[in-house]
Structures are given as structure tokens and as C-alpha cells.
Design an enzyme around this catalytic site. Structure first.
Site, mmCIF file in Angstrom:
data_model
loop_
_atom_site.group_PDB
_atom_site.id
_atom_site.type_symbol
_atom_site.label_atom_id
_atom_site.label_comp_id
_atom_site.label_asym_id
_atom_site.label_seq_id
_atom_site.Cartn_x
_atom_site.Cartn_y
_atom_site.Cartn_z
ATOM 1 N N GLY A 10 -12.296 19.350 50.985
ATOM 2 C CA GLY A 10 -12.576 17.917 50.960
ATOM 3 C C GLY A 10 -12.145 16.992 49.939
ATOM 4 O O GLY A 10 -12.133 15.656 49.678
ATOM 5 N N ASP A 26 -18.463 27.093 38.617
ATOM 6 C CA ASP A 26 -17.309 27.565 39.671
ATOM 7 C C ASP A 26 -16.310 27.957 38.694
ATOM 8 O O ASP A 26 -14.876 27.739 38.972
ATOM 9 C CB ASP A 26 -17.037 26.507 40.555
#
Length: 390
Positions: free
Chosen positions: A39, A163
């Protein structure tokens, strides 16, 4: 891409640490693509000289054309979330915030400090060229810099990156300095240095499953910053194995020899090259974005961008549909310590690196060192750090 090798300077960017920073970002077709994630696309923004002063380029991040067509607001909102976080993080080992702007269509664009490349890209190139593990001196530099950044995040900013993986470690020059990037899924730590999901049901650890700690995979109610240390240990593993964690044993389980297959990529090679996020269903809406830079001298166009994104979606669909056997093997490996490759002969220069890999990937979080312990250990033993060579 080539970047002038020059001594890093303190850029004194305090004057742009607010949301009203005037930024003139051209449409995506006029920018060169540096990298992409789910995205999201990252572009290079070359800024015009001002008063005869040459200004360094920036990296700008915005949602893809495909997300705009779908009117998916999740990734667009995360850009604002990341901007809010980065605006408050001033540390030499965290990518610099330059500003955020929203256009008339409501599309957010985040401007960031530009780095030469990412650790993940460097390791991919070494793998493709059969160069062997990252030189020990570069790995020590990376470990020191990332440990300093994590210590700052965990103890001062009270944040978990959320992350941590090689593609979210940026490198300037020839390992002059390493910086953490991509804070779109960061989590706040409470006064105990923990994330309590029972008390905060709106919080979710997204991450990328290949790099997640066992307590994250098991979805325990309370995690702390040591979960991130496990991910750090797997980044250290990547510098030795040159591939994402768990993909070597997956390849062995499939009975395929990567060296003997060049025409059709193996399932493992697809995972290595695309950095796919085979997340659990509970975390499948995560954001495995990457700030990796790929040399791309062609200027893109809107139609080209859409076609390219459609092709990437087709590729991802095919690769995500590899086989149940492949996925089952991957899922069973999540949250474990991957075995080191036996193909590389490591010199004594790597002894401390290997030891840190084992310490950081201990199954129990309390057995893992804190980020501060890691950088202090390296600092105290600096005289024993090998120079290494290619």
C-alpha cells in the site's frame, strides 16, 4: 545509486520539526521510485537549490495509486501516525523527519531524510553475488547503531518500533551510520516498559511474522521491549545468512537446491526477494513497508505506476499461493531461532556477532539482553572488534 561520500554533518533540522513545514512535492509520475511495501511507495525528491545552496534530496512516502482507487484509508492514516512519532524522535540513529503535507485529495506525503540504501538491499546484493556474510566491521557498526536507537526508543521515547527487520535499517555511505526507519506501526510502552493488550484492546502488534518473537506469535497478553530484541537477533542472523530468517530451513524442507535453479525461482527465493509478509490471520492487515532503495533510472508515469502495481499484485497473488506445505512450514518456524548456514566459514571476527545472535534469540524474553547492554558491551570491547574485509 551513487551518493557522494562526505562526512556526515549535523543538519540542525529543528526548524522543520512541525507539520506546517512547507513542502512542494510533485505528482508521483515525476518522482523516481526508491522502494515499495504493501500500500505504500517511497520516492526520491530532488530539491531545487536555494540561494545558491545545494540541498540534499529527501525520501517521500505516500500511498499507492491502487490504494487511492480502492479508497483504503488505513495506510494513508498510518503516514500521519508515523509523522507524529518521527516529529518527536531526535536521535542520530533514527531517520530524520522533514515534514508532512496533505494535498487537496487528502493524500498524505511524509518527507524523510535520504539514506544511501537499506541493510536488506545490501544483503540481497551480497547473496546474489555470492559474496558471503556482511564484513564483520560493518555488522558491528550496524549492531552498535541499531542498539543505540533501540535503547533510546525503549527507555526515553517509550516506544517499540514494531517492525524491526533488515529493510527497515537504512545505511548511509559505506556504513558511516545506520538508522531505523518506518515507524508506522510503532507501539507505546507503559511505565513498566510493557505493552498490555488487555488494558489496551485497541493496540495490535503488526510486525512481519518472519521476524517476530515467540511471545508475539503466541499472542500473549503482555509483551515488553525484549520482543524487539528477538527481532534484532534475527536482523543479526540476516547479516550472516544473507536471507530472511527461516527461509533457509524452508528451502531444505522443500528439498530444493537454490544454487541449481536459476531459470525458475524456488519458493524460498521468492520469499527472499520479495520479503513477503506471511502474517497470521490476526495480523494480516499489517504494514510490512520497506524503505529499501532500488536503482531505477527510468522516470515513471501514472499509467505505468498503475500497471506496475497491478503486476506486483498479480505476482504477490501467485507467490502468496505457493502451496499449503510451504506456508505450513513457514508458520511452524515463526518465533524460533533459525539455524545458522553451514555453507559459510566464519572467522574469529564473527564470534561476538554469533554470540549476540544466540543471546538475542533466546526463547524466554528475560534471557535476552536489553539494547543498552548490547551497545555497552560492544563499546567496552571496542578494542577487540575486528576490522574485517570483503
Amino acid at each position: 545509486m551513487d551518493t557522494p561520500r562526505r562526512k556526515l554533518r549535523n543538519l540542525h533540522m529543528e526548524n522543520v520539526q512541525n507539520s506546517s513545514t512547507p513542502i512542494n512535492v510533485p505528482p508521483s509520475p515525476m518522482l523516481k521510485t526508491l522502494g515499495h511495501g504493501t500500500g505504500i511507495r517511497v520516492y526520491r525528491l530532488d530539491r531545487s537549490p536555494r540561494l545558491g545552496e545545494i540541498r540534499s534530496p529527501w525520501a517521500v512516502k505516500r500511498i499507492t495509486q491502487n490504494m487511492r482507487v480502492k479508497k483504503d484509508t488505513l495506510f494513508n492514516e498510518r503516514i500521519v501516525h508515523e509523522a507524529d512519532i518521527l516529529r518527536k524522535l531526535k536521535h542520530p540513529n533514527i531517520v530524520g523527519f522533514r515534514g508532512v503535507v496533505t494535498n487537496d485529495e487528502g493524500i498524505n506525503t511524509l518527507a524523510l531524510e535520504m539514506c544511501t540504501t537499506s541493510l536488506g538491499s545490501i544483503l540481497e546484493e551480497r547473496h546474489d553475488e555470492d559474496l558471503g556474510p556482511l564484513p564483520a566491521k560493518n555488522t558491528y557498526k550496524m549492531i552498535m547503531d541499531v542498539a543505540l536507537a533501540l535503547d533510546f526508543l525503549h527507555n526515553e521515547a517509550r516506544l517499540m518500533h514494531g517492525d524491526l527487520k533488515s529493510f527497515n535499517v537504512l545505511v548511509k555511505g559505506e556504513f558511516e551510520i545506520c538508522k531505523l526507519c518506518d515507524f508506522g506501526v510503532s507501539l507505546p510502552l507503559d511505565e513498566h516498559g510493557e505493552v498490555n493488550f488487555l488494558k489496551n484492546p485497541g493496540l495490535r502488534y503488526v510486525g512481519t511474522s518472519l521476524w517476530c518473537a515467540p511471545e508475539v506469535i503466541d499472542e500473549v497478553d503482555v509483551i515488553d521491549s525484549k520482543a524487539e530484541i528477538f527481532s534484532f537477533g534475527l536482523v543479526i542472523y540476516e547479516t550472516l545468512a544473507l536471507v530472511p530468517p527461516h527461509t533457509l530451513e524452508l528451502d531444505a524442507a522443500l528439498g530444493e537446491d537454490m544454487d541449481n535453479s536459476h531459470d525458475l525461482p524456488t519458493d524460498t527465493e521468492k520469499l527472499q526477494r520479495k520479503q513477503l509478509d506471511f502474517s497470521s490471520d490476526e495480523r494480516k492487515n499489517g504494514l510490512p513497508t520497506a524503505m529499501e532503495e532500488h536503482t531505477d533510472n527510468d522516470m515513471s508515469h501514472d499509467d505505468d505506476d498503475e500497471e506496475e502495481e497491478e503486476e506486483e499484485e498479480d505476482d504477490d497473488t501467485k507467490e502468496n499461493d505457493i502451496s499449503d506445505f510451504t506456508l505450513n512450514n513457514l508458520h511452524s518456524a515463526y518465533g524460533t531461532r533459525p539455524p545458522l548456514p553451514v555453507a559459510f566459514q566464519l572467522s574469529d571476527d564473527y564470534n561476538c556477532i554469533v554470540e549476540l545472535f544466540y543471546l538475542c534469540t533466546n526463547a524466554l524474553s528475560e534471557d535476552r539482553p536489553a539494547a543498552k547492554t548490547i551497545w555497552q558491551c560492544l563499546e567496552n570491547n571496542a578494542a577487540n572488534v575486528a576490522t574485517g574485509s570483503d
